[in-house]
Design a protein around this motif. Structure first.
Motif, PDB file in Angstrom:
ATOM      1  N   VAL A 161       0.850  -1.183   0.000  1.00 21.62           N
ATOM      2  CA  VAL A 161       0.000   0.000   0.000  1.00 21.62           C
ATOM      3  C   VAL A 161       0.891   1.240   0.000  1.00 21.62           C
ATOM      4  N   SER A 162       0.585   2.160  -0.895  1.00 20.70           N
ATOM      5  CA  SER A 162       1.314   3.429  -0.961  1.00 20.70           C
ATOM      6  C   SER A 162       0.303   4.560  -0.920  1.00 20.70           C
ATOM      7  N   ASP A 163       0.227   5.265   0.208  1.00 21.12           N
ATOM      8  CA  ASP A 163      -0.646   6.427   0.356  1.00 21.12           C
ATOM      9  C   ASP A 163       0.214   7.690   0.362  1.00 21.12           C
ATOM     10  N   TYR A 164      -0.319   8.747  -0.198  1.00 24.29           N
ATOM     11  CA  TYR A 164       0.408  10.013  -0.212  1.00 24.29           C
ATOM     12  C   TYR A 164      -0.602  11.138  -0.368  1.00 24.29           C
ATOM     13  N   GLY A 165      -0.197  12.317   0.058  1.00 21.54           N
ATOM     14  CA  GLY A 165      -1.114  13.445  -0.046  1.00 21.54           C
ATOM     15  C   GLY A 165      -0.562  14.687   0.606  1.00 21.54           C
ATOM     16  N   GLY A 166      -1.432  15.673   0.735  1.00 18.96           N
ATOM     17  CA  GLY A 166      -1.058  16.936   1.345  1.00 18.96           C
ATOM     18  C   GLY A 166      -2.281  17.669   1.835  1.00 18.96           C
ATOM     19  N   PHE A 167      -2.041  18.741   2.558  1.00 18.66           N
ATOM     20  CA  PHE A 167      -3.153  19.535   3.073  1.00 18.66           C
ATOM     21  C   PHE A 167      -2.725  20.987   3.207  1.00 18.66           C
ATOM     22  N   ALA A 168      -3.737  21.846   3.222  1.00 16.98           N
ATOM     23  CA  ALA A 168      -3.538  23.257   3.528  1.00 16.98           C
ATOM     24  C   ALA A 168      -4.717  23.701   4.382  1.00 16.98           C
ATOM     25  N   ARG A 169      -4.426  24.423   5.447  1.00 13.88           N
ATOM     26  CA  ARG A 169      -5.478  24.889   6.356  1.00 13.88           C
ATOM     27  C   ARG A 169      -5.142  26.295   6.818  1.00 13.88           C
ATOM     28  N   THR A 170      -6.157  27.147   6.842  1.00 12.65           N
ATOM     29  CA  THR A 170      -5.975  28.496   7.360  1.00 12.65           C
ATOM     30  C   THR A 170      -6.949  28.738   8.499  1.00 12.65           C
TER      31      THR A 170
END
Length: 521
Positions: A161-170
Protein backbone atom coordinates in the motif's frame (compact mmCIF):
# COMPACT_ATOMS: atom_id res chain seq x y z
CA UNK A 1 -9.97 14.26 16.09
CA UNK A 2 -6.78 16.21 16.59
CA UNK A 3 -3.85 14.05 17.67
CA UNK A 4 -1.06 16.17 19.13
CA UNK A 5 2.44 14.70 19.02
CA UNK A 6 4.91 15.64 21.77
CA UNK A 7 7.83 17.77 20.67
CA UNK A 8 11.20 18.55 22.21
CA UNK A 9 9.77 21.76 23.67
CA UNK A 10 6.96 20.19 25.73
CA UNK A 11 8.21 16.74 26.77
CA UNK A 12 10.49 15.20 29.39
CA UNK A 13 14.20 15.10 28.63
CA UNK A 14 14.11 11.34 29.18
CA UNK A 15 11.23 8.96 29.90
CA UNK A 16 11.54 5.18 30.15
CA UNK A 17 9.23 2.44 31.37
CA UNK A 18 9.00 -1.31 31.49
CA UNK A 19 5.81 -3.37 31.88
CA UNK A 20 5.19 -7.07 32.30
CA UNK A 21 2.43 -9.44 33.18
CA UNK A 22 0.42 -12.56 32.53
CA UNK A 23 0.62 -14.73 29.43
CA UNK A 24 4.12 -13.63 28.57
CA UNK A 25 3.32 -9.93 28.22
CA UNK A 26 6.37 -7.67 28.23
CA UNK A 27 6.84 -4.15 26.96
CA UNK A 28 9.62 -1.61 27.16
CA UNK A 29 9.37 1.97 25.99
CA UNK A 30 11.53 5.06 26.11
CA UNK A 31 11.43 8.59 24.77
CA UNK A 32 13.82 11.50 24.73
CA UNK A 33 13.58 15.07 23.59
CA UNK A 34 15.12 18.47 23.86
CA UNK A 35 15.54 21.90 22.34
CA UNK A 36 18.46 24.16 21.53
CA UNK A 37 17.85 27.57 20.03
CA UNK A 38 15.57 27.24 17.00
CA UNK A 39 15.89 23.43 16.93
CA UNK A 40 13.96 20.79 18.87
CA UNK A 41 13.67 17.01 18.60
CA UNK A 42 11.70 14.14 20.06
CA UNK A 43 12.00 10.35 19.69
CA UNK A 44 9.93 7.49 21.06
CA UNK A 45 10.54 3.74 20.72
CA UNK A 46 8.84 0.64 22.10
CA UNK A 47 9.09 -3.14 21.93
CA UNK A 48 6.22 -5.41 22.93
CA UNK A 49 5.94 -9.21 23.19
CA UNK A 50 3.08 -11.49 24.25
CA UNK A 51 2.54 -15.26 24.24
CA UNK A 52 -1.19 -14.61 24.24
CA UNK A 53 -4.11 -15.70 26.41
CA UNK A 54 -5.40 -17.99 23.67
CA UNK A 55 -3.59 -20.66 21.69
CA UNK A 56 -2.05 -19.40 18.46
CA UNK A 57 -2.25 -15.75 19.54
CA UNK A 58 1.39 -14.88 20.19
CA UNK A 59 2.85 -11.77 18.64
CA UNK A 60 5.31 -8.92 18.87
CA UNK A 61 5.30 -5.26 17.90
CA UNK A 62 8.13 -2.77 17.49
CA UNK A 63 7.49 0.94 17.01
CA UNK A 64 9.65 3.97 16.51
CA UNK A 65 8.63 7.57 15.92
CA UNK A 66 10.20 10.97 16.05
CA UNK A 67 9.98 14.54 14.91
CA UNK A 68 12.39 17.38 14.29
CA UNK A 69 11.35 21.03 14.34
CA UNK A 70 12.97 24.28 13.33
CA UNK A 71 11.71 27.83 14.09
CA UNK A 72 12.68 30.34 11.44
CA UNK A 73 11.05 33.09 13.54
CA UNK A 74 8.24 33.42 16.12
CA UNK A 75 5.82 33.38 13.15
CA UNK A 76 7.29 30.58 11.02
CA UNK A 77 8.26 27.00 11.85
CA UNK A 78 8.48 23.63 10.17
CA UNK A 79 8.45 20.09 11.53
CA UNK A 80 9.35 16.71 10.02
CA UNK A 81 7.77 13.49 11.28
CA UNK A 82 8.71 9.86 10.86
CA UNK A 83 6.98 6.73 12.17
CA UNK A 84 7.99 3.10 11.57
CA UNK A 85 6.27 -0.07 12.79
CA UNK A 86 6.69 -3.80 12.44
CA UNK A 87 3.94 -6.10 13.71
CA UNK A 88 3.82 -9.90 13.75
CA UNK A 89 0.63 -11.50 15.09
CA UNK A 90 -0.84 -14.99 14.94
CA UNK A 91 -4.62 -15.21 14.80
CA UNK A 92 -6.61 -17.65 16.94
CA UNK A 93 -9.89 -17.13 15.08
CA UNK A 94 -13.45 -16.75 16.27
CA UNK A 95 -15.27 -19.50 18.15
CA UNK A 96 -18.83 -20.63 18.67
CA UNK A 97 -20.54 -19.26 21.76
CA UNK A 98 -20.31 -22.56 23.66
CA UNK A 99 -16.61 -23.04 22.95
CA UNK A 100 -15.79 -19.41 23.70
CA UNK A 101 -17.40 -19.61 27.16
CA UNK A 102 -16.28 -23.12 28.14
CA UNK A 103 -12.76 -23.29 26.67
CA UNK A 104 -11.82 -19.64 26.12
CA UNK A 105 -8.12 -20.32 25.55
CA UNK A 106 -8.79 -22.52 22.54
CA UNK A 107 -8.06 -21.52 18.95
CA UNK A 108 -10.04 -22.48 15.88
CA UNK A 109 -8.32 -25.63 14.51
CA UNK A 110 -8.54 -24.38 10.93
CA UNK A 111 -6.77 -21.13 11.87
CA UNK A 112 -4.00 -23.23 13.42
CA UNK A 113 -3.77 -25.56 10.40
CA UNK A 114 -3.42 -22.63 8.01
CA UNK A 115 -1.22 -20.74 10.52
CA UNK A 116 -3.29 -17.60 10.01
CA UNK A 117 -1.40 -14.38 10.75
CA UNK A 118 -1.40 -10.62 10.35
CA UNK A 119 2.03 -9.16 9.64
CA UNK A 120 2.49 -5.48 8.78
CA UNK A 121 5.56 -3.34 8.12
CA UNK A 122 4.88 0.37 7.68
CA UNK A 123 6.59 3.73 7.52
CA UNK A 124 5.10 7.21 7.48
CA UNK A 125 7.02 10.40 6.67
CA UNK A 126 5.42 13.83 6.84
CA UNK A 127 6.12 17.53 7.09
CA UNK A 128 4.02 20.37 8.49
CA UNK A 129 4.90 24.05 8.14
CA UNK A 130 3.11 26.80 10.07
CA UNK A 131 3.10 30.48 9.08
CA UNK A 132 1.45 33.25 11.11
CA UNK A 133 0.31 36.56 9.64
CA UNK A 134 -1.19 38.55 12.49
CA UNK A 135 -4.60 37.02 13.24
CA UNK A 136 -4.21 34.43 10.45
CA UNK A 137 -2.38 31.13 10.74
CA UNK A 138 -1.63 28.95 7.71
CA UNK A 139 -0.66 25.25 8.01
CA UNK A 140 0.79 23.38 5.03
CA UNK A 141 1.71 19.71 4.96
CA UNK A 142 2.62 16.67 2.89
CA UNK A 143 2.92 12.99 3.79
CA UNK A 144 3.51 9.50 2.48
CA UNK A 145 2.61 6.20 4.16
CA UNK A 146 4.08 2.94 2.87
CA UNK A 147 2.85 -0.47 4.10
CA UNK A 148 3.49 -4.12 3.33
CA UNK A 149 0.76 -6.46 4.56
CA UNK A 150 1.63 -10.18 4.72
CA UNK A 151 -1.66 -11.74 5.81
CA UNK A 152 -2.17 -15.51 5.49
CA UNK A 153 -5.79 -16.30 6.35
CA UNK A 154 -8.21 -18.60 4.49
CA UNK A 155 -6.25 -17.32 1.52
CA UNK A 156 -2.74 -15.89 1.56
CA UNK A 157 -3.08 -12.10 1.15
CA UNK A 158 0.12 -10.27 0.23
CA UNK A 159 -0.07 -6.63 -0.82
CA UNK A 160 1.73 -3.30 -0.80
CA UNK A 161 0.00 0.00 0.00
CA UNK A 162 1.31 3.43 -0.96
CA UNK A 163 -0.65 6.43 0.36
CA UNK A 164 0.41 10.01 -0.21
CA UNK A 165 -1.11 13.45 -0.05
CA UNK A 166 -1.06 16.94 1.34
CA UNK A 167 -3.15 19.53 3.07
CA UNK A 168 -3.54 23.26 3.53
CA UNK A 169 -5.48 24.89 6.36
CA UNK A 170 -5.97 28.50 7.36
CA UNK A 171 -7.30 29.78 10.68
CA UNK A 172 -8.35 33.43 10.91
CA UNK A 173 -9.35 34.76 14.37
CA UNK A 174 -10.22 38.48 14.45
CA UNK A 175 -12.88 41.04 15.34
CA UNK A 176 -15.49 41.77 12.66
CA UNK A 177 -17.98 44.54 13.42
CA UNK A 178 -17.05 44.33 17.10
CA UNK A 179 -17.66 40.58 17.26
CA UNK A 180 -14.98 37.91 17.52
CA UNK A 181 -15.00 35.65 14.45
CA UNK A 182 -12.96 32.50 13.87
CA UNK A 183 -12.83 31.01 10.37
CA UNK A 184 -11.17 27.68 9.61
CA UNK A 185 -10.91 26.54 5.98
CA UNK A 186 -8.80 24.01 4.19
CA UNK A 187 -8.29 21.28 1.65
CA UNK A 188 -7.12 17.66 2.06
CA UNK A 189 -5.74 15.77 -0.93
CA UNK A 190 -5.06 12.05 -0.57
CA UNK A 191 -4.40 9.28 -3.08
CA UNK A 192 -3.30 5.69 -2.75
CA UNK A 193 -2.27 2.62 -4.72
CA UNK A 194 -2.60 -0.99 -3.56
CA UNK A 195 -0.68 -3.73 -5.38
CA UNK A 196 -3.02 -6.52 -4.24
CA UNK A 197 -2.50 -10.29 -4.56
CA UNK A 198 -4.25 -13.33 -3.12
CA UNK A 199 -2.83 -16.84 -3.16
CA UNK A 200 -4.22 -20.18 -2.04
CA UNK A 201 -3.24 -21.13 1.51
CA UNK A 202 -3.11 -24.94 1.59
CA UNK A 203 -1.77 -24.88 5.14
CA UNK A 204 1.05 -23.64 7.36
CA UNK A 205 0.95 -20.16 5.78
CA UNK A 206 2.43 -21.32 2.49
CA UNK A 207 1.73 -19.43 -0.71
CA UNK A 208 -0.08 -21.62 -3.21
CA UNK A 209 -1.55 -20.77 -6.58
CA UNK A 210 -2.02 -17.09 -7.42
CA UNK A 211 -5.79 -16.50 -7.43
CA UNK A 212 -6.22 -12.72 -7.52
CA UNK A 213 -4.03 -9.90 -8.76
CA UNK A 214 -5.29 -6.33 -8.97
CA UNK A 215 -4.09 -2.75 -8.97
CA UNK A 216 -6.38 -0.68 -6.74
CA UNK A 217 -6.25 3.11 -6.91
CA UNK A 218 -8.14 5.44 -4.58
CA UNK A 219 -8.65 9.16 -4.17
CA UNK A 220 -10.09 11.01 -1.18
CA UNK A 221 -10.18 14.77 -1.70
CA UNK A 222 -12.08 17.19 0.50
CA UNK A 223 -12.51 20.91 0.99
CA UNK A 224 -14.04 22.33 4.14
CA UNK A 225 -14.82 25.52 6.02
CA UNK A 226 -16.19 26.29 9.47
CA UNK A 227 -17.03 29.71 10.87
CA UNK A 228 -17.62 30.55 14.54
CA UNK A 229 -19.23 33.91 15.22
CA UNK A 230 -19.19 34.95 18.89
CA UNK A 231 -22.52 36.78 19.28
CA UNK A 232 -21.58 37.14 22.96
CA UNK A 233 -18.06 36.96 24.41
CA UNK A 234 -18.76 33.39 25.55
CA UNK A 235 -21.37 32.22 23.01
CA UNK A 236 -20.48 31.14 19.46
CA UNK A 237 -22.78 30.24 16.58
CA UNK A 238 -21.08 27.77 14.25
CA UNK A 239 -21.74 26.89 10.62
CA UNK A 240 -19.63 24.86 8.24
CA UNK A 241 -19.48 22.32 5.49
CA UNK A 242 -17.30 19.75 3.77
CA UNK A 243 -17.33 18.49 0.20
CA UNK A 244 -15.86 15.03 -0.37
CA UNK A 245 -14.82 13.54 -3.71
CA UNK A 246 -13.80 9.88 -3.49
CA UNK A 247 -12.78 7.44 -6.24
CA UNK A 248 -12.31 3.66 -6.12
CA UNK A 249 -10.73 2.14 -9.23
CA UNK A 250 -9.65 -1.48 -9.66
CA UNK A 251 -7.70 -2.97 -12.57
CA UNK A 252 -7.95 -6.76 -12.66
CA UNK A 253 -4.69 -8.39 -13.80
CA UNK A 254 -6.00 -11.97 -14.04
CA UNK A 255 -8.75 -12.22 -16.66
CA UNK A 256 -9.06 -16.01 -16.94
CA UNK A 257 -11.93 -15.99 -14.41
CA UNK A 258 -13.59 -12.88 -15.88
CA UNK A 259 -12.69 -9.20 -15.80
CA UNK A 260 -13.29 -7.93 -12.28
CA UNK A 261 -12.19 -4.38 -12.97
CA UNK A 262 -14.43 -1.54 -11.85
CA UNK A 263 -14.69 2.10 -10.89
CA UNK A 264 -16.95 4.03 -8.51
CA UNK A 265 -17.00 7.71 -7.61
CA UNK A 266 -18.66 9.42 -4.66
CA UNK A 267 -19.42 13.15 -4.36
CA UNK A 268 -20.93 14.17 -1.02
CA UNK A 269 -21.58 17.47 0.75
CA UNK A 270 -21.69 17.49 4.56
CA UNK A 271 -23.08 20.64 6.23
CA UNK A 272 -22.94 21.47 9.94
CA UNK A 273 -24.53 24.02 12.29
CA UNK A 274 -24.08 24.36 16.04
CA UNK A 275 -23.68 26.52 19.10
CA UNK A 276 -21.05 26.65 21.84
CA UNK A 277 -21.53 28.34 25.22
CA UNK A 278 -18.56 28.73 27.55
CA UNK A 279 -20.51 29.27 30.76
CA UNK A 280 -17.22 29.90 32.55
CA UNK A 281 -13.59 28.93 31.83
CA UNK A 282 -14.22 25.37 33.11
CA UNK A 283 -17.82 24.75 32.00
CA UNK A 284 -19.04 24.34 28.44
CA UNK A 285 -22.43 23.59 26.83
CA UNK A 286 -22.70 22.60 23.16
CA UNK A 287 -25.24 21.55 20.53
CA UNK A 288 -24.89 20.73 16.84
CA UNK A 289 -26.49 19.16 13.81
CA UNK A 290 -24.07 17.65 11.32
CA UNK A 291 -23.96 15.37 8.34
CA UNK A 292 -21.21 12.80 7.82
CA UNK A 293 -20.26 10.31 5.13
CA UNK A 294 -18.03 7.27 4.73
CA UNK A 295 -17.07 6.01 1.29
CA UNK A 296 -16.53 2.23 1.00
CA UNK A 297 -13.03 0.83 0.93
CA UNK A 298 -11.80 -1.85 -1.46
CA UNK A 299 -12.79 -4.44 1.18
CA UNK A 300 -16.39 -3.44 0.40
CA UNK A 301 -16.26 -2.61 -3.31
CA UNK A 302 -14.37 -5.71 -4.43
CA UNK A 303 -15.90 -5.62 -7.95
CA UNK A 304 -16.00 -9.43 -7.83
CA UNK A 305 -19.76 -9.43 -8.43
CA UNK A 306 -22.54 -6.94 -9.25
CA UNK A 307 -23.49 -6.85 -5.55
CA UNK A 308 -19.95 -6.08 -4.41
CA UNK A 309 -19.58 -3.42 -7.12
CA UNK A 310 -22.55 -1.38 -6.00
CA UNK A 311 -21.91 -0.65 -2.32
CA UNK A 312 -22.94 2.93 -1.66
CA UNK A 313 -21.41 5.47 0.70
CA UNK A 314 -22.77 5.54 4.23
CA UNK A 315 -24.29 8.88 5.23
CA UNK A 316 -25.68 10.13 8.52
CA UNK A 317 -27.37 13.17 10.01
CA UNK A 318 -26.48 13.53 13.69
CA UNK A 319 -28.13 15.66 16.37
CA UNK A 320 -26.10 16.20 19.55
CA UNK A 321 -26.35 18.20 22.74
CA UNK A 322 -24.10 18.04 25.76
CA UNK A 323 -22.02 19.66 28.46
CA UNK A 324 -18.56 19.19 29.92
CA UNK A 325 -16.82 20.81 32.84
CA UNK A 326 -14.42 20.57 35.73
CA UNK A 327 -14.53 21.71 39.34
CA UNK A 328 -11.99 20.96 42.08
CA UNK A 329 -14.05 17.97 43.28
CA UNK A 330 -16.28 17.30 40.28
CA UNK A 331 -15.77 16.54 36.60
CA UNK A 332 -18.38 15.70 33.97
CA UNK A 333 -18.76 15.09 30.25
CA UNK A 334 -22.26 14.22 29.01
CA UNK A 335 -23.59 14.05 25.44
CA UNK A 336 -26.94 12.92 24.07
CA UNK A 337 -27.09 12.11 20.36
CA UNK A 338 -29.23 10.68 17.58
CA UNK A 339 -27.78 9.72 14.20
CA UNK A 340 -30.10 8.83 11.32
CA UNK A 341 -28.14 6.73 8.81
CA UNK A 342 -28.72 5.67 5.25
CA UNK A 343 -26.79 2.84 3.61
CA UNK A 344 -24.98 1.89 6.82
CA UNK A 345 -21.96 -0.26 5.96
CA UNK A 346 -22.41 -3.66 7.61
CA UNK A 347 -19.64 -6.26 7.62
CA UNK A 348 -21.40 -9.64 7.78
CA UNK A 349 -19.73 -13.05 7.81
CA UNK A 350 -21.42 -15.64 5.60
CA UNK A 351 -19.05 -18.61 6.03
CA UNK A 352 -16.65 -19.66 8.82
CA UNK A 353 -13.36 -19.21 6.96
CA UNK A 354 -13.83 -16.11 4.83
CA UNK A 355 -13.68 -12.38 5.12
CA UNK A 356 -16.94 -10.66 5.88
CA UNK A 357 -19.05 -9.26 3.06
CA UNK A 358 -19.85 -5.55 3.26
CA UNK A 359 -23.45 -4.62 2.43
CA UNK A 360 -25.61 -1.53 2.81
CA UNK A 361 -28.42 -1.52 5.32
CA UNK A 362 -31.32 0.70 4.26
CA UNK A 363 -32.20 3.04 7.12
CA UNK A 364 -30.81 2.68 10.62
CA UNK A 365 -30.70 4.79 13.78
CA UNK A 366 -27.88 5.17 16.32
CA UNK A 367 -28.92 7.08 19.41
CA UNK A 368 -27.83 7.13 22.99
CA UNK A 369 -25.87 8.75 25.79
CA UNK A 370 -22.15 9.05 26.46
CA UNK A 371 -21.44 10.15 30.01
CA UNK A 372 -18.41 10.55 32.25
CA UNK A 373 -18.50 11.61 35.89
CA UNK A 374 -15.91 12.06 38.62
CA UNK A 375 -16.80 12.99 42.20
CA UNK A 376 -14.55 13.38 45.24
CA UNK A 377 -16.87 12.05 47.95
CA UNK A 378 -14.44 11.86 50.90
CA UNK A 379 -11.72 14.47 51.49
CA UNK A 380 -8.81 14.68 53.96
CA UNK A 381 -9.52 11.21 55.37
CA UNK A 382 -5.90 10.25 56.19
CA UNK A 383 -3.93 13.29 55.09
CA UNK A 384 -4.50 16.90 54.19
CA UNK A 385 -5.93 17.17 50.63
CA UNK A 386 -6.26 13.44 49.99
CA UNK A 387 -9.37 12.27 48.13
CA UNK A 388 -11.61 9.25 47.60
CA UNK A 389 -12.88 9.56 44.02
CA UNK A 390 -15.82 7.86 42.36
CA UNK A 391 -15.32 7.76 38.59
CA UNK A 392 -17.94 6.53 36.13
CA UNK A 393 -17.98 6.09 32.35
CA UNK A 394 -21.37 5.04 30.98
CA UNK A 395 -22.50 4.46 27.40
CA UNK A 396 -26.06 3.77 26.29
CA UNK A 397 -26.42 2.50 22.72
CA UNK A 398 -29.89 2.30 21.19
CA UNK A 399 -29.08 1.11 17.65
CA UNK A 400 -31.79 -0.35 15.40
CA UNK A 401 -33.11 -0.85 11.88
CA UNK A 402 -35.71 1.75 10.93
CA UNK A 403 -38.53 -0.04 9.11
CA UNK A 404 -36.20 -2.31 7.11
CA UNK A 405 -37.93 -4.42 4.45
CA UNK A 406 -36.29 -7.58 5.82
CA UNK A 407 -35.41 -6.85 9.43
CA UNK A 408 -38.16 -4.43 10.43
CA UNK A 409 -37.11 -2.61 13.61
CA UNK A 410 -34.66 -5.28 14.83
CA UNK A 411 -31.70 -4.29 16.94
CA UNK A 412 -28.42 -3.76 15.12
CA UNK A 413 -25.95 -6.53 16.00
CA UNK A 414 -22.58 -6.29 17.67
CA UNK A 415 -23.33 -3.33 19.97
CA UNK A 416 -24.15 -3.75 23.70
CA UNK A 417 -27.00 -1.48 24.92
CA UNK A 418 -25.15 -0.53 28.11
CA UNK A 419 -21.49 -0.48 29.08
CA UNK A 420 -20.37 0.73 32.49
CA UNK A 421 -16.89 1.29 33.86
CA UNK A 422 -16.74 2.53 37.44
CA UNK A 423 -14.07 2.83 40.11
CA UNK A 424 -13.54 3.98 43.64
CA UNK A 425 -9.97 5.12 44.05
CA UNK A 426 -8.02 6.71 46.88
CA UNK A 427 -5.48 9.39 45.87
CA UNK A 428 -2.87 10.74 48.28
CA UNK A 429 -1.23 14.12 47.51
CA UNK A 430 2.19 12.40 47.44
CA UNK A 431 1.10 10.38 44.36
CA UNK A 432 -0.05 7.11 45.97
CA UNK A 433 -3.33 5.68 44.64
CA UNK A 434 -5.27 2.45 45.07
CA UNK A 435 -8.75 1.12 44.51
CA UNK A 436 -11.09 -1.37 42.81
CA UNK A 437 -12.90 -0.92 39.54
CA UNK A 438 -15.57 -2.81 37.62
CA UNK A 439 -16.40 -3.36 33.97
CA UNK A 440 -20.07 -4.24 33.59
CA UNK A 441 -22.10 -5.15 30.54
CA UNK A 442 -25.52 -5.60 32.18
CA UNK A 443 -27.72 -6.52 29.19
CA UNK A 444 -27.40 -9.09 26.41
CA UNK A 445 -27.05 -7.99 22.80
CA UNK A 446 -27.32 -9.70 19.44
CA UNK A 447 -24.73 -11.12 17.06
CA UNK A 448 -26.94 -11.12 13.96
CA UNK A 449 -29.49 -9.04 12.08
CA UNK A 450 -32.14 -11.67 12.74
CA UNK A 451 -31.71 -11.14 16.51
CA UNK A 452 -31.52 -14.90 17.01
CA UNK A 453 -28.23 -15.29 18.93
CA UNK A 454 -27.14 -13.23 21.94
CA UNK A 455 -23.96 -12.33 23.81
CA UNK A 456 -24.53 -12.77 27.55
CA UNK A 457 -24.09 -10.05 30.20
CA UNK A 458 -20.95 -10.08 32.36
CA UNK A 459 -19.19 -8.16 35.11
CA UNK A 460 -15.45 -8.01 35.85
CA UNK A 461 -13.76 -6.90 39.06
CA UNK A 462 -10.29 -5.34 38.85
CA UNK A 463 -7.90 -3.64 41.28
CA UNK A 464 -4.97 -1.29 40.83
CA UNK A 465 -2.38 0.26 43.13
CA UNK A 466 0.51 2.53 42.35
CA UNK A 467 2.48 5.70 42.89
CA UNK A 468 2.91 8.60 40.47
CA UNK A 469 3.75 12.06 41.74
CA UNK A 470 3.41 13.46 38.23
CA UNK A 471 6.90 14.93 37.95
CA UNK A 472 10.47 13.72 37.43
CA UNK A 473 11.53 10.55 39.20
CA UNK A 474 10.21 7.04 39.66
CA UNK A 475 6.64 5.80 39.44
CA UNK A 476 5.10 2.36 39.32
CA UNK A 477 1.87 0.37 39.37
CA UNK A 478 0.41 -3.10 39.91
CA UNK A 479 -2.93 -4.05 38.37
CA UNK A 480 -5.06 -7.20 38.59
CA UNK A 481 -7.88 -7.71 36.08
CA UNK A 482 -10.81 -10.13 36.06
CA UNK A 483 -10.09 -11.20 39.64
CA UNK A 484 -12.84 -13.86 39.63
CA UNK A 485 -11.60 -15.37 36.34
CA UNK A 486 -14.99 -14.81 34.71
CA UNK A 487 -15.60 -16.42 31.34
CA UNK A 488 -17.12 -13.89 28.96
CA UNK A 489 -17.24 -12.81 25.32
CA UNK A 490 -15.32 -9.60 24.73
CA UNK A 491 -16.27 -9.00 21.09
CA UNK A 492 -18.15 -10.49 18.18
CA UNK A 493 -18.26 -10.26 14.44
CA UNK A 494 -21.74 -10.10 12.94
CA UNK A 495 -23.90 -12.11 10.55
CA UNK A 496 -27.24 -11.91 8.80
CA UNK A 497 -28.58 -15.02 10.52
CA UNK A 498 -26.55 -16.84 13.18
CA UNK A 499 -26.96 -20.27 14.78
CA UNK A 500 -25.50 -21.67 18.02
CA UNK A 501 -22.73 -23.23 15.89
CA UNK A 502 -21.72 -19.93 14.25
CA UNK A 503 -18.05 -19.12 14.90
CA UNK A 504 -18.41 -15.40 15.60
CA UNK A 505 -17.05 -14.83 19.09
CA UNK A 506 -13.79 -13.77 20.75
CA UNK A 507 -13.47 -14.71 24.44
CA UNK A 508 -12.11 -12.17 26.90
CA UNK A 509 -8.93 -12.59 28.91
CA UNK A 510 -9.02 -14.60 32.12
CA UNK A 511 -7.43 -13.48 35.39
CA UNK A 512 -4.35 -11.36 34.64
CA UNK A 513 -1.78 -9.36 36.57
CA UNK A 514 0.31 -6.52 35.15
CA UNK A 515 2.93 -4.27 36.65
CA UNK A 516 5.38 -1.64 35.57
CA UNK A 517 8.01 0.92 36.50
CA UNK A 518 8.63 4.32 34.94
CA UNK A 519 11.42 6.89 35.27
CA UNK A 520 11.18 10.50 34.06
CA UNK A 521 13.72 13.31 34.11
Amino acid sequence: MNFVTPTGRDTNTFDARIDGGSYGYAKSQFSAGGARGPYDWFFNGSVQREDGFRDHSNGHLERGSGNFGYRFSPDAETRFYVNANTWRQRLPGELSKTVALNTPRAADPEFVRQDQQRNIDSMRVANKTTLRFGPTTVDLGVFTHQRHVDHPIYRYLDYYVSDYGGFARTTDDRLIGGFRNRLIAGVNLQAGVIDYKEYANPGNAVKGELLTSALQKSQNHSVYAENSLFVLPNVALIAGGQFLHAVRNQEDRILSNGDQSGRRTYDIFNPKVGALWDVDPTWQVFANISRSAEAPTFDANTFNSPVSSNVNAQTATTYEIGTRGRRPDLTWDIALYRAELRNELQCLRSSPFSLCSVVNADRTVHQGVEAGLGVAFIKSAFAQEDRFWFNLAYTYNDFFFDGDARWGNNRLPGVPPHTIRAEVIYKHPNGFYAGPNVEWMPQAFFADNANSLTIDPYALLNFRIGHDAGGPGWSGYLEARNLFDTHYISSTITADIATPASALFNPGYGRTIYGGLRYRM
